[in-house]
Design a protein around this motif. Structure first.
Motif, PDB file in Angstrom:
ATOM      1  N   GLY A 227       0.400  -1.447  -0.143  1.00  0.00           N
ATOM      2  CA  GLY A 227       0.461   0.244  -0.418  1.00  0.00           C
ATOM      3  C   GLY A 227       1.156   1.029  -0.402  1.00  0.00           C
ATOM      4  O   GLY A 227       0.726   2.196   0.726  1.00  0.00           O
ATOM      5  N   CYS A 228       1.820   1.088  -1.174  1.00  0.00           N
ATOM      6  CA  CYS A 228       2.794   2.196  -0.783  1.00  0.00           C
ATOM      7  C   CYS A 228       2.243   3.688  -0.977  1.00  0.00           C
ATOM      8  O   CYS A 228       3.195   4.902  -1.354  1.00  0.00           O
ATOM      9  N   GLY A 229       0.983   3.784  -1.775  1.00  0.00           N
ATOM     10  CA  GLY A 229       0.859   5.203  -2.620  1.00  0.00           C
ATOM     11  C   GLY A 229       1.689   5.855  -2.834  1.00  0.00           C
ATOM     12  O   GLY A 229       1.906   5.146  -4.440  1.00  0.00           O
ATOM     13  N   ASN A 230       1.950   6.865  -3.452  1.00  0.00           N
ATOM     14  CA  ASN A 230       2.642   8.081  -3.982  1.00  0.00           C
ATOM     15  C   ASN A 230       3.924   8.074  -3.443  1.00  0.00           C
ATOM     16  O   ASN A 230       4.628   8.433  -4.526  1.00  0.00           O
ATOM     17  N   GLY A 231       4.085   6.619  -2.965  1.00  0.00           N
ATOM     18  CA  GLY A 231       5.661   6.452  -2.581  1.00  0.00           C
ATOM     19  C   GLY A 231       6.816   7.452  -1.496  1.00  0.00           C
ATOM     20  O   GLY A 231       7.914   7.264  -1.656  1.00  0.00           O
ATOM     21  N   VAL A 232       6.036   8.268  -1.037  1.00  0.00           N
ATOM     22  CA  VAL A 232       6.854   9.168  -0.454  1.00  0.00           C
ATOM     23  C   VAL A 232       7.258   8.976   1.276  1.00  0.00           C
ATOM     24  O   VAL A 232       8.439   9.136   1.357  1.00  0.00           O
ATOM     25  N   LEU A 233       6.661   8.012   1.454  1.00  0.00           N
ATOM     26  CA  LEU A 233       7.555   7.459   2.749  1.00  0.00           C
ATOM     27  C   LEU A 233       8.425   6.755   2.425  1.00  0.00           C
ATOM     28  O   LEU A 233       9.730   6.244   3.025  1.00  0.00           O
ATOM     29  N   LEU A 234       8.243   5.475   0.984  1.00  0.00           N
ATOM     30  CA  LEU A 234       9.382   5.051   0.586  1.00  0.00           C
ATOM     31  C   LEU A 234      10.880   5.582   0.565  1.00  0.00           C
ATOM     32  O   LEU A 234      11.963   5.791   1.057  1.00  0.00           O
TER      33      LEU A 234
END
Length: 206
Positions: free
Chosen positions: A62-69
């Protein structure tokens, strides 16, 4: 948390400010500050967990737009990032946030064991919001729960209303999702943004 310091309703907002605004609103936050407050403890914990691991592989379910990664990658040298996201628009946004990792981000339902599992990657860390499993119910979640039982390091976290009743805390939420953790308690409440996280180190710690 509303950040009134920038009025993005103004037609004079620069493209850079608008782009930043789009990143945090797509993740459900009212401001960049509230997003950073919630992501900060997760990033710090994953960086500590993987200290000394060479080129760690990290999967965000559930990575969304990748900001956390992206924030994690800034702390983990040469990390290989993987993601699964159900919404095409968010995954397309990830292409600009993490262009060098976009080929390892997959469109799909995390409950249907999409491509990352098929790569037979032995992930050094897997990120999960357990509320996703609660929403799906035990029958739909079973296959993923079985796969997670073999995960080397599972980091679960929650924001906002998931920490309210009837759960009240992340441990109760996680158990409601079908995980039976023997967790190292790393819960952190971050001001009004309220984030919480825990980690289950060690394979088969369930």
């Amino acid at each position: 948390v509303h950040d009134a310091s920038i009025d993005l309703a103004s037609s004079h907002a620069s493209p850079e400010i608008q782009a930043e605004h789009d990143l945090y609103t797509a993740n459900g936050f009212d401001s960049a500050a509230s997003m950073q407050a919630c992501h900060g403890p997760i990033v710090e914990h994953v960086a500590t967990l993987l200290r000394g691991v060479e080129s760690p592989s990290i999967l965000d379910l559930g990575c969304g737009n990748g900001v956390l990664l992206r924030s994690i990658a800034e702390r983990c040298d040469r990390a290989r990032l993987f993601g699964v996201e159900l919404e095409r628009a968010r995954l397309e946004q990830l292409g600009s946030v993490l262009p060098e990792h976009a080929h390892r981000a997959f469109l799909g339902n995390l409950l249907e064991l999409p491509s990352p599992w098929l790569l037979e990657e032995d992930f050094d860390a897997v990120l999960l919001m357990p509320g996703r499993l609660v929403e799906a119910g035990p029958d739909r979640s079973q296959a993923l729960l079985e796969r997670l039982s073999a995960t080397r390091n599972l980091v679960v976290y929650a924001y906002g209303y998931w920490l309210d009743e009837p759960y009240g805390d992340l441990r109760t939420l996680t158990e409601s999702a079908g995980l039976e953790p023997q967790f190292t308690d790393l819960k952190a409440r971050v001001g009004p943004a309220r984030a919480s996280l825990q980690s289950a180190p060690g394979r088969g710690a369930y």
